[in-house]
Design a protein around this motif. Sequence first.
Motif, PDB file in Angstrom:
ATOM      1  N   GLY A 172     -12.567  15.930   3.724  1.00 30.03           N
ATOM      2  CA  GLY A 172     -13.772  16.230   4.476  1.00 30.03           C
ATOM      3  C   GLY A 172     -13.892  15.306   5.679  1.00 30.03           C
ATOM      4  O   GLY A 172     -13.050  15.313   6.556  1.00 30.03           O
ATOM      5  N   CYS A 173     -14.905  14.453   5.632  1.00 27.99           N
ATOM      6  CA  CYS A 173     -15.187  13.596   6.790  1.00 27.99           C
ATOM      7  C   CYS A 173     -14.192  12.455   6.930  1.00 27.99           C
ATOM      8  O   CYS A 173     -14.060  11.865   7.991  1.00 27.99           O
ATOM      9  N   GLY A 174     -13.486  12.144   5.839  1.00 27.04           N
ATOM     10  CA  GLY A 174     -12.522  11.043   5.888  1.00 27.04           C
ATOM     11  C   GLY A 174     -13.151   9.677   5.710  1.00 27.04           C
ATOM     12  O   GLY A 174     -12.449   8.665   5.714  1.00 27.04           O
ATOM     13  N   GLY A 175     -14.461   9.646   5.510  1.00 30.05           N
ATOM     14  CA  GLY A 175     -15.155   8.379   5.405  1.00 30.05           C
ATOM     15  C   GLY A 175     -14.785   7.572   4.164  1.00 30.05           C
ATOM     16  O   GLY A 175     -15.002   6.362   4.109  1.00 30.05           O
ATOM     17  N   CYS A 176     -14.226   8.238   3.176  1.00 34.47           N
ATOM     18  CA  CYS A 176     -13.886   7.571   1.925  1.00 34.47           C
ATOM     19  C   CYS A 176     -12.452   7.056   1.941  1.00 34.47           C
ATOM     20  O   CYS A 176     -11.992   6.459   0.967  1.00 34.47           O
ATOM     21  N   GLU A 177     -11.736   7.306   3.009  1.00 37.96           N
ATOM     22  CA  GLU A 177     -10.295   7.060   3.016  1.00 37.96           C
ATOM     23  C   GLU A 177      -9.944   5.622   2.662  1.00 37.96           C
ATOM     24  O   GLU A 177      -9.084   5.368   1.825  1.00 37.96           O
ATOM     25  N   TRP A 178     -10.633   4.676   3.287  1.00 38.52           N
ATOM     26  CA  TRP A 178     -10.282   3.272   3.059  1.00 38.52           C
ATOM     27  C   TRP A 178     -10.490   2.905   1.601  1.00 38.52           C
ATOM     28  O   TRP A 178      -9.605   2.344   0.955  1.00 38.52           O
ATOM     29  N   GLU A 179     -11.665   3.255   1.083  1.00 35.74           N
ATOM     30  CA  GLU A 179     -11.994   2.842  -0.283  1.00 35.74           C
ATOM     31  C   GLU A 179     -11.062   3.495  -1.303  1.00 35.74           C
ATOM     32  O   GLU A 179     -10.582   2.857  -2.235  1.00 35.74           O
ATOM     33  N   ILE A 180     -10.790   4.778  -1.118  1.00 32.32           N
ATOM     34  CA  ILE A 180      -9.949   5.480  -2.091  1.00 32.32           C
ATOM     35  C   ILE A 180      -8.505   4.999  -1.986  1.00 32.32           C
ATOM     36  O   ILE A 180      -7.853   4.751  -3.004  1.00 32.32           O
ATOM     37  N   SER A 181      -7.991   4.824  -0.776  1.00 36.06           N
ATOM     38  CA  SER A 181      -6.594   4.390  -0.686  1.00 36.06           C
ATOM     39  C   SER A 181      -6.450   2.981  -1.235  1.00 36.06           C
ATOM     40  O   SER A 181      -5.455   2.650  -1.873  1.00 36.06           O
ATOM     41  N   GLU A 182      -7.466   2.161  -1.046  1.00 34.89           N
ATOM     42  CA  GLU A 182      -7.402   0.815  -1.601  1.00 34.89           C
ATOM     43  C   GLU A 182      -7.385   0.848  -3.129  1.00 34.89           C
ATOM     44  O   GLU A 182      -6.605   0.158  -3.776  1.00 34.89           O
ATOM     45  N   LEU A 183      -8.246   1.693  -3.692  1.00 37.83           N
ATOM     46  CA  LEU A 183      -8.306   1.830  -5.152  1.00 37.83           C
ATOM     47  C   LEU A 183      -6.973   2.345  -5.698  1.00 37.83           C
ATOM     48  O   LEU A 183      -6.435   1.808  -6.671  1.00 37.83           O
ATOM     49  N   VAL A 184      -6.427   3.366  -5.051  1.00 37.20           N
ATOM     50  CA  VAL A 184      -5.166   3.951  -5.518  1.00 37.20           C
ATOM     51  C   VAL A 184      -4.043   2.917  -5.435  1.00 37.20           C
ATOM     52  O   VAL A 184      -3.268   2.759  -6.383  1.00 37.20           O
ATOM     53  N   ASN A 185      -3.975   2.192  -4.335  1.00 37.28           N
ATOM     54  CA  ASN A 185      -2.942   1.169  -4.193  1.00 37.28           C
ATOM     55  C   ASN A 185      -3.062   0.117  -5.290  1.00 37.28           C
ATOM     56  O   ASN A 185      -2.071  -0.320  -5.866  1.00 37.28           O
ATOM     57  N   ARG A 186      -4.293  -0.279  -5.570  1.00 37.81           N
ATOM     58  CA  ARG A 186      -4.515  -1.309  -6.583  1.00 37.81           C
ATOM     59  C   ARG A 186      -4.102  -0.789  -7.962  1.00 37.81           C
ATOM     60  O   ARG A 186      -3.431  -1.482  -8.726  1.00 37.81           O
ATOM     61  N   LEU A 187      -4.496   0.449  -8.278  1.00 32.78           N
ATOM     62  CA  LEU A 187      -4.156   1.011  -9.584  1.00 32.78           C
ATOM     63  C   LEU A 187      -2.655   1.178  -9.726  1.00 32.78           C
ATOM     64  O   LEU A 187      -2.086   0.910 -10.781  1.00 32.78           O
ATOM     65  N   GLN A 188      -2.005   1.614  -8.651  1.00 33.18           N
ATOM     66  CA  GLN A 188      -0.552   1.790  -8.709  1.00 33.18           C
ATOM     67  C   GLN A 188       0.137   0.448  -8.919  1.00 33.18           C
ATOM     68  O   GLN A 188       1.101   0.350  -9.679  1.00 33.18           O
ATOM     69  N   ALA A 189      -0.370  -0.585  -8.280  1.00 36.90           N
ATOM     70  CA  ALA A 189       0.216  -1.919  -8.451  1.00 36.90           C
ATOM     71  C   ALA A 189       0.007  -2.404  -9.877  1.00 36.90           C
ATOM     72  O   ALA A 189       0.920  -2.961 -10.487  1.00 36.90           O
ATOM     73  N   GLU A 190      -1.182  -2.141 -10.430  1.00 36.90           N
ATOM     74  CA  GLU A 190      -1.454  -2.535 -11.817  1.00 36.90           C
ATOM     75  C   GLU A 190      -0.536  -1.789 -12.781  1.00 36.90           C
ATOM     76  O   GLU A 190      -0.004  -2.354 -13.720  1.00 36.90           O
ATOM     77  N   ASN A 191      -0.348  -0.503 -12.513  1.00 41.96           N
ATOM     78  CA  ASN A 191       0.480   0.308 -13.405  1.00 41.96           C
ATOM     79  C   ASN A 191       1.936  -0.132 -13.389  1.00 41.96           C
ATOM     80  O   ASN A 191       2.624   0.015 -14.376  1.00 41.96           O
ATOM     81  N   SER A 192       2.388  -0.628 -12.239  1.00 42.61           N
ATOM     82  CA  SER A 192       3.793  -0.983 -12.167  1.00 42.61           C
ATOM     83  C   SER A 192       4.040  -2.418 -12.633  1.00 42.61           C
ATOM     84  O   SER A 192       5.171  -2.858 -12.730  1.00 42.61           O
ATOM     85  N   THR A 193       2.949  -3.146 -12.918  1.00 38.52           N
ATOM     86  CA  THR A 193       3.095  -4.489 -13.448  1.00 38.52           C
ATOM     87  C   THR A 193       3.122  -4.420 -14.967  1.00 38.52           C
ATOM     88  O   THR A 193       2.171  -3.943 -15.566  1.00 38.52           O
ATOM     89  N   PRO A 194       4.205  -4.851 -15.573  1.00 34.16           N
ATOM     90  CA  PRO A 194       4.268  -4.795 -17.033  1.00 34.16           C
ATOM     91  C   PRO A 194       3.179  -5.659 -17.663  1.00 34.16           C
ATOM     92  O   PRO A 194       2.946  -6.784 -17.209  1.00 34.16           O
ATOM     93  N   LYS A 195       2.486  -5.092 -18.664  1.00 35.47           N
ATOM     94  CA  LYS A 195       1.424  -5.850 -19.318  1.00 35.47           C
ATOM     95  C   LYS A 195       2.023  -6.818 -20.333  1.00 35.47           C
ATOM     96  O   LYS A 195       2.989  -6.492 -21.010  1.00 35.47           O
ATOM     97  N   ALA A 196       1.434  -8.005 -20.406  1.00 42.65           N
ATOM     98  CA  ALA A 196       1.955  -9.030 -21.315  1.00 42.65           C
ATOM     99  C   ALA A 196       1.648  -8.650 -22.757  1.00 42.65           C
ATOM    100  O   ALA A 196       0.681  -8.007 -23.047  1.00 42.65           O
TER     101      ALA A 196
END
Length: 70
Positions: free
Chosen positions: A46-70
């Motif tokens: 839509g307006c694209g106003g959410c782009e920063w917040e959503i891409s930041e969240l996705v990047n963070r989740l992807q980084a968490e997922n690729s980090t093996p949990k202890a």
Amino acid sequence: MCETDEENPKEVLCSCSGTTRGLIIELVKQGKDLEGISRYSGALSGCGGCEWEISELVNRLQAENSTPKA
Ligand code: FES
């Protein structure tokens, strides 16, 4: 990941599509990238106003997922 108010899964991150944080977390778990999430949920199309917040969240989740949990 802790669920503080900031991490409220019912919080709408994209008001154009009504996409919630919880849905984005779910889609990242399914292996979708930003483009897949956008296509599935309508977020970022839509307006694209959410782009920063959503891409930041996705990047963070992807980084968490690729980090093996202890
Ligand atoms: S708030 Fe997500 S596209 Fe407008």
